[in-house]
Design an enzyme around this catalytic site. Structure first.
Site, PDB file in Angstrom:
ATOM      1  N   ASN A 113     -48.496   8.899   9.176  1.00 13.90           N
ATOM      2  CA  ASN A 113     -48.032   9.455   7.904  1.00 13.90           C
ATOM      3  C   ASN A 113     -48.924  10.652   7.526  1.00 13.90           C
ATOM      4  O   ASN A 113     -50.115  10.489   7.255  1.00 13.90           O
ATOM      5  CB  ASN A 113     -48.104   8.350   6.834  1.00 13.90           C
ATOM      6  CG  ASN A 113     -47.649   8.823   5.473  1.00 13.90           C
ATOM      7  OD1 ASN A 113     -48.006   9.913   5.031  1.00 13.90           O
ATOM      8  ND2 ASN A 113     -46.884   7.998   4.790  1.00 13.90           N
ATOM      9  N   LYS A 121     -50.904  10.522   4.218  1.00 14.70           N
ATOM     10  CA  LYS A 121     -52.123   9.704   4.278  1.00 14.70           C
ATOM     11  C   LYS A 121     -53.208  10.463   5.030  1.00 14.70           C
ATOM     12  O   LYS A 121     -54.367  10.494   4.592  1.00 14.70           O
ATOM     13  CB  LYS A 121     -51.850   8.388   5.022  1.00 14.70           C
ATOM     14  CG  LYS A 121     -50.945   7.404   4.310  1.00 14.70           C
ATOM     15  CD  LYS A 121     -50.829   6.132   5.161  1.00 14.70           C
ATOM     16  CE  LYS A 121     -49.833   5.151   4.641  1.00 14.70           C
ATOM     17  NZ  LYS A 121     -49.698   3.962   5.528  1.00 14.70           N
ATOM     18  N   ASP A 145     -52.081   0.218   5.001  1.00 16.48           N
ATOM     19  CA  ASP A 145     -50.715  -0.204   4.705  1.00 16.48           C
ATOM     20  C   ASP A 145     -50.580  -0.172   3.200  1.00 16.48           C
ATOM     21  O   ASP A 145     -51.413  -0.711   2.473  1.00 16.48           O
ATOM     22  CB  ASP A 145     -50.402  -1.597   5.257  1.00 16.48           C
ATOM     23  CG  ASP A 145     -48.895  -1.788   5.337  1.00 16.48           C
ATOM     24  OD1 ASP A 145     -48.236  -1.042   6.091  1.00 16.48           O
ATOM     25  OD2 ASP A 145     -48.346  -2.660   4.625  1.00 16.48           O
ATOM     26  N   PHE A 162     -46.889  12.913  -1.772  1.00 14.50           N
ATOM     27  CA  PHE A 162     -45.887  12.518  -0.776  1.00 14.50           C
ATOM     28  C   PHE A 162     -45.198  11.236  -1.246  1.00 14.50           C
ATOM     29  O   PHE A 162     -45.535  10.681  -2.300  1.00 14.50           O
ATOM     30  CB  PHE A 162     -46.541  12.330   0.601  1.00 14.50           C
ATOM     31  CG  PHE A 162     -47.510  11.160   0.695  1.00 14.50           C
ATOM     32  CD1 PHE A 162     -47.106   9.944   1.220  1.00 14.50           C
ATOM     33  CD2 PHE A 162     -48.822  11.285   0.259  1.00 14.50           C
ATOM     34  CE1 PHE A 162     -47.993   8.871   1.305  1.00 14.50           C
ATOM     35  CE2 PHE A 162     -49.717  10.212   0.349  1.00 14.50           C
ATOM     36  CZ  PHE A 162     -49.293   9.002   0.871  1.00 14.50           C
ATOM     37  N   GLY A 163     -44.244  10.795  -0.465  1.00 14.81           N
ATOM     38  CA  GLY A 163     -43.587   9.511  -0.729  1.00 14.81           C
ATOM     39  C   GLY A 163     -43.069   9.370  -2.151  1.00 14.81           C
ATOM     40  O   GLY A 163     -42.313  10.219  -2.649  1.00 14.81           O
ATOM     41  N   ASP A 204     -44.590   9.610  -4.942  1.00 13.04           N
ATOM     42  CA  ASP A 204     -45.364  10.289  -5.989  1.00 13.04           C
ATOM     43  C   ASP A 204     -44.505  10.923  -7.092  1.00 13.04           C
ATOM     44  O   ASP A 204     -44.884  10.852  -8.268  1.00 13.04           O
ATOM     45  CB  ASP A 204     -46.292  11.345  -5.366  1.00 13.04           C
ATOM     46  CG  ASP A 204     -47.515  10.712  -4.702  1.00 13.04           C
ATOM     47  OD1 ASP A 204     -47.818   9.541  -5.006  1.00 13.04           O
ATOM     48  OD2 ASP A 204     -48.161  11.380  -3.886  1.00 13.04           O
ATOM     49  N   LYS A 252     -55.385  13.007  -8.074  1.00 14.34           N
ATOM     50  CA  LYS A 252     -54.792  11.790  -7.497  1.00 14.34           C
ATOM     51  C   LYS A 252     -55.836  11.044  -6.671  1.00 14.34           C
ATOM     52  O   LYS A 252     -55.997   9.832  -6.790  1.00 14.34           O
ATOM     53  CB  LYS A 252     -53.589  12.149  -6.601  1.00 14.34           C
ATOM     54  CG  LYS A 252     -53.041  10.917  -5.886  1.00 14.34           C
ATOM     55  CD  LYS A 252     -51.971  11.192  -4.850  1.00 14.34           C
ATOM     56  CE  LYS A 252     -51.555   9.881  -4.174  1.00 14.34           C
ATOM     57  NZ  LYS A 252     -50.643  10.054  -3.050  1.00 14.34           N
ATOM     58  N   ARG A 307     -55.327   4.532  -3.115  1.00 14.54           N
ATOM     59  CA  ARG A 307     -56.008   4.934  -1.874  1.00 14.54           C
ATOM     60  C   ARG A 307     -57.394   5.504  -2.174  1.00 14.54           C
ATOM     61  O   ARG A 307     -58.334   5.272  -1.431  1.00 14.54           O
ATOM     62  CB  ARG A 307     -55.147   5.952  -1.092  1.00 14.54           C
ATOM     63  CG  ARG A 307     -55.721   6.312   0.282  1.00 14.54           C
ATOM     64  CD  ARG A 307     -54.715   7.022   1.165  1.00 14.54           C
ATOM     65  NE  ARG A 307     -53.543   6.195   1.392  1.00 14.54           N
ATOM     66  CZ  ARG A 307     -52.384   6.318   0.737  1.00 14.54           C
ATOM     67  NH1 ARG A 307     -52.227   7.271  -0.168  1.00 14.54           N
ATOM     68  NH2 ARG A 307     -51.379   5.498   0.968  1.00 14.54           N
TER      69      ARG A 307
HETATM   70  P1  ITT Z   1     -48.083   4.376   8.859  1.00 13.46           P
HETATM   71  O1  ITT Z   1     -47.556   2.955   8.949  1.00 13.46           O
HETATM   72  O2  ITT Z   1     -48.032   5.120  10.166  1.00 13.46           O
HETATM   73  O3  ITT Z   1     -49.417   4.441   8.202  1.00 13.46           O
HETATM   74  P2  ITT Z   1     -45.997   4.680   6.880  1.00 13.46           P
HETATM   75  O4  ITT Z   1     -45.521   5.836   6.061  1.00 13.46           O
HETATM   76  O5  ITT Z   1     -44.949   3.900   7.634  1.00 13.46           O
HETATM   77  O6  ITT Z   1     -47.109   5.238   7.894  1.00 13.46           O
HETATM   78  P3  ITT Z   1     -46.624   2.319   5.349  1.00 13.46           P
HETATM   79  O7  ITT Z   1     -45.933   1.406   6.303  1.00 13.46           O
HETATM   80  O8  ITT Z   1     -47.940   1.903   4.788  1.00 13.46           O
HETATM   81  O9  ITT Z   1     -46.879   3.760   5.980  1.00 13.46           O
HETATM   82  O10 ITT Z   1     -45.618   2.629   4.172  1.00 13.46           O
HETATM   83  C1  ITT Z   1     -46.071   3.184   2.979  1.00 13.46           C
HETATM   84  C2  ITT Z   1     -44.891   3.648   2.144  1.00 13.46           C
HETATM   85  O11 ITT Z   1     -45.316   3.748   0.793  1.00 13.46           O
HETATM   86  C3  ITT Z   1     -44.413   5.025   2.578  1.00 13.46           C
HETATM   87  O12 ITT Z   1     -43.024   5.148   2.347  1.00 13.46           O
HETATM   88  C4  ITT Z   1     -45.176   5.950   1.668  1.00 13.46           C
HETATM   89  O13 ITT Z   1     -44.466   7.124   1.420  1.00 13.46           O
HETATM   90  C5  ITT Z   1     -45.363   5.101   0.397  1.00 13.46           C
HETATM   91  N1  ITT Z   1     -46.688   5.392  -0.159  1.00 13.46           N
HETATM   92  C6  ITT Z   1     -47.880   4.878   0.210  1.00 13.46           C
HETATM   93  N2  ITT Z   1     -48.891   5.450  -0.459  1.00 13.46           N
HETATM   94  C7  ITT Z   1     -48.322   6.354  -1.269  1.00 13.46           C
HETATM   95  C8  ITT Z   1     -48.835   7.293  -2.179  1.00 13.46           C
HETATM   96  O14 ITT Z   1     -50.137   7.450  -2.349  1.00 13.46           O
HETATM   97  N3  ITT Z   1     -47.963   8.056  -2.831  1.00 13.46           N
HETATM   98  C9  ITT Z   1     -46.644   7.935  -2.636  1.00 13.46           C
HETATM   99  N4  ITT Z   1     -46.071   7.100  -1.785  1.00 13.46           N
HETATM  100  C10 ITT Z   1     -46.902   6.309  -1.094  1.00 13.46           C
END
Ligand code: ITT
Length: 194
Positions: free
Chosen positions: A11, A14, A69, A147-148, A150, A170, A176
């Site tokens: 990701n 991250k 995770d 990202f994600g 947010d 953030k 995190r």
């Molecule tokens: P890895 O497993 O390779 O680390 P992933 O994106 O699949 O990557 P996760 O399984 O931990 O990671 O899923 C985390 C989800 O939660 C993912 O959709 C992220 O976008 C979201 N997420 C996690 N931390 C976040 C943050 O700080 N801000 C926004 N969304 C977040």
């Protein structure tokens, strides 16, 4: 003494938060390549999935490995998407789906969770933490930073989404950010005492 740790994530959001947090540290984090890393997340907890990812990365690289995770838990949705946050997001419309599910709901409470697990090259867990960030789900998608999820998360005590926040802010107060601070203390402790 640990000098390099494999970051068991693909990701990019991250990875950039880890890179910024450790830019002045002697220990270097090296993100694993997406070409060789695809770990099924079959555990029922954030810590369990972080452990699976860290162990797979250690096995591939024969190095110390750290996995993250994380996910968003929405109270009115029975804490979902939770550990399924990535799959929920990837299916597209993840943000809009949450806003639609909460339409008319007076309970917009939510929280992010970040579990970090560090394993040694043999895959044994040497450190772990789980941190929480409370807030509310916004009425609209706002901001293009981070990202994600947010752009739909308003942290407790603020009146904007994380998508509208400067990344440095953030990273100081997030789930995190808190987990990384604990990790920094642990790494300083073992590198000083070894
Ligand atoms: P890895 O497993 O390779 O680390 P992933 O994106 O699949 O990557 P996760 O399984 O931990 O990671 O899923 C985390 C989800 O939660 C993912 O959709 C992220 O976008 C979201 N997420 C996690 N931390 C976040 C943050 O700080 N801000 C926004 N969304 C977040």
């Amino acid at each position: 003494m640990i000098s390099e740790i494999t970051l068991a994530t693909t990701n990019k959001g991250k990875v950039s938060e880890f890179e910024r947090a450790f830019e002045n540290f002697k220990i270097k984090f090296k993100a694993i390549s997406a070409d060789i890393f695809n770990c099924p997340e079959t555990a029922s907890t954030f810590l369990g999935n972080a452990m699976l990812k860290a162990q797979m990365a250690a096995n591939i690289t024969q190095n110390y490995a750290l996995a993250d995770d994380s996910g968003l838990c929405v109270k009115a949705l029975g804490e979902e998407p939770g550990i399924y946050s990535a799959r929920y997001f990837e299916k597209g419309q993840g943000l809009q789906k949450i806003l639609s599910s909460l339409q008319g709901s007076s309970n917009r409470q939510a929280y992010f969770i970040c579990a970090l697990v560090l394993v040694n090259p043999q895959g044994q867990v040497i450190w772990q933490t789980e941190q929480k960030w409370n807030g509310l789900i916004s009425q609209q998608i706002k901001g293009d930073k981070g990202f994600g999820y947010d752009p739909i998360f308003i942290p407790e005590g603020l009146n904007c989404t994380v998508g509208e926040l400067e990344p440095a802010i953030k990273e100081e107060i997030s789930h995190r950010g808190k987990a990384i601070n604990e990790l920094k203390s642990f790494l300083q402790f073992i590198n000083v005492s070894s």
